[in-house]
Design a protein around this motif. Sequence first.
Motif, mmCIF file in Angstrom:
data_model
loop_
_atom_site.group_PDB
_atom_site.id
_atom_site.type_symbol
_atom_site.label_atom_id
_atom_site.label_comp_id
_atom_site.label_asym_id
_atom_site.label_seq_id
_atom_site.Cartn_x
_atom_site.Cartn_y
_atom_site.Cartn_z
ATOM 1 N N ASN A 104 0.816 -1.216 0.000
ATOM 2 C CA ASN A 104 0.000 0.000 0.000
ATOM 3 C C ASN A 104 0.850 1.266 0.000
ATOM 4 O OD1 ASN A 104 -2.417 -1.312 -0.230
ATOM 5 N ND2 ASN A 104 -2.924 -1.249 1.947
ATOM 6 N N GLY A 124 2.891 1.373 -3.491
ATOM 7 C CA GLY A 124 1.966 1.692 -4.580
ATOM 8 C C GLY A 124 1.504 3.142 -4.533
ATOM 9 N N SER A 125 1.377 3.690 -3.325
ATOM 10 C CA SER A 125 0.968 5.096 -3.187
ATOM 11 C C SER A 125 2.079 6.031 -3.650
ATOM 12 C CB SER A 125 0.585 5.387 -1.725
ATOM 13 O OG SER A 125 -0.551 4.628 -1.356
ATOM 14 N N LEU A 130 2.002 5.790 -7.494
ATOM 15 C CA LEU A 130 0.860 6.487 -8.112
ATOM 16 C C LEU A 130 0.996 7.999 -7.943
ATOM 17 C CD1 LEU A 130 -1.739 5.992 -9.709
ATOM 18 C CD2 LEU A 130 -2.991 6.074 -7.547
ATOM 19 N N GLY A 131 1.534 8.439 -6.790
ATOM 20 C CA GLY A 131 1.789 9.865 -6.592
ATOM 21 C C GLY A 131 2.728 10.396 -7.666
ATOM 22 N N CYS A 184 -0.797 0.005 -10.139
ATOM 23 C CA CYS A 184 -0.799 0.519 -8.757
ATOM 24 C C CYS A 184 -2.141 0.248 -8.077
ATOM 25 C CB CYS A 184 -0.519 2.025 -8.726
ATOM 26 S SG CYS A 184 1.146 2.459 -9.201
ATOM 27 N N GLY A 185 -3.233 0.404 -8.855
ATOM 28 C CA GLY A 185 -4.564 0.172 -8.286
ATOM 29 C C GLY A 185 -4.715 -1.248 -7.773
ATOM 30 N N THR A 214 -1.944 -2.309 -4.799
ATOM 31 C CA THR A 214 -2.415 -1.891 -3.482
ATOM 32 C C THR A 214 -3.823 -2.450 -3.273
ATOM 33 O OG1 THR A 214 -3.402 0.172 -4.306
ATOM 34 C CG2 THR A 214 -1.096 0.259 -3.622
ATOM 35 N N ALA A 217 1.263 6.283 3.690
ATOM 36 C CA ALA A 217 0.802 6.390 2.298
ATOM 37 C C ALA A 217 0.707 7.852 1.861
ATOM 38 C CB ALA A 217 -0.545 5.694 2.126
ATOM 39 N N LEU A 218 0.219 8.726 2.748
ATOM 40 C CA LEU A 218 0.102 10.144 2.381
ATOM 41 C C LEU A 218 1.481 10.792 2.241
ATOM 42 C CD1 LEU A 218 -2.991 11.296 4.498
ATOM 43 C CD2 LEU A 218 -2.895 10.814 2.041
ATOM 44 N N VAL A 252 2.684 9.561 -1.114
ATOM 45 C CA VAL A 252 2.073 10.294 -2.236
ATOM 46 C C VAL A 252 2.791 11.641 -2.424
ATOM 47 C CG1 VAL A 252 0.005 11.534 -3.008
ATOM 48 C CG2 VAL A 252 -0.207 9.211 -2.098
#
Lengths: 118, 111
Positions: free
Chosen positions: A39, A42-43, A46-47, A67-68, A71, A103-104, A107
């Motif tokens: 997770n 992948g974040s 994707l970021g 990525c979808g 994660t 994750a944030l 990103v």
Amino acid sequence: MSLSLLSAVLVGVGGMAGAVSRHTVDQRIVGKWSTVTVNVLGSVALGFLVTAPVGDAAVALAGTGFCGAFTTFSSFAVGVAELADAGDYDTAARYAFGTLLAALVGVAIGGAVGGTVG
Amino acid sequence: MDRSELALVAFGGFAGALLRYGASVAIPGAGGTLAVNVLGSFVLGTFITSVSSRRAQLFFGTGLLSSFTTYSTFAVQTASLSPMGGALNVGANYALGFAAAALGLAFGGRR
């Protein structure tokens, strides 16, 4: 992104690779750490993809698809619910909010790197 | 891990990602992601407590349902919203997703 056959195929193929990659991580890292790993990684990825100058096709394949699918929210949520069921609310809370924070931050880092190459 | 098991995960992942893409076109933005995450969490909770076949687990659980739901899109959408919108998005996904997973576990365990 509008619905198109090409996008759908790219998303499906990316999803195939993402699921197999997640499963490979699952077999190497025991327990909740494997879900945390996929997770957060992948974040970050994707970021990066949503800020880097890549085309729609790359976003469909690597972003929405890979990525979808790499994660997962469902395995994460079931893991939190199982910990809560077992009465381990402390671990459940650390798992839920530790994943969110990591994750944030991921990103933001991925987005900063993607913006730099743009 | 034999190759037929890997193929089950791969085909499940293909189907799950495609279904999520369809949902994101039908319900654009954070609402579509919320819908797949809550629905997928309920079904996965039900599934893992009621189906014991390893091959079915690999196709539906590891492949389809885990790929249908997503954490990365949720995280990117949360970061792109206003602070209030982001907090609401986290609250909705977490509260509804965890409740759906718990309901699914209870529902599947009774079957």
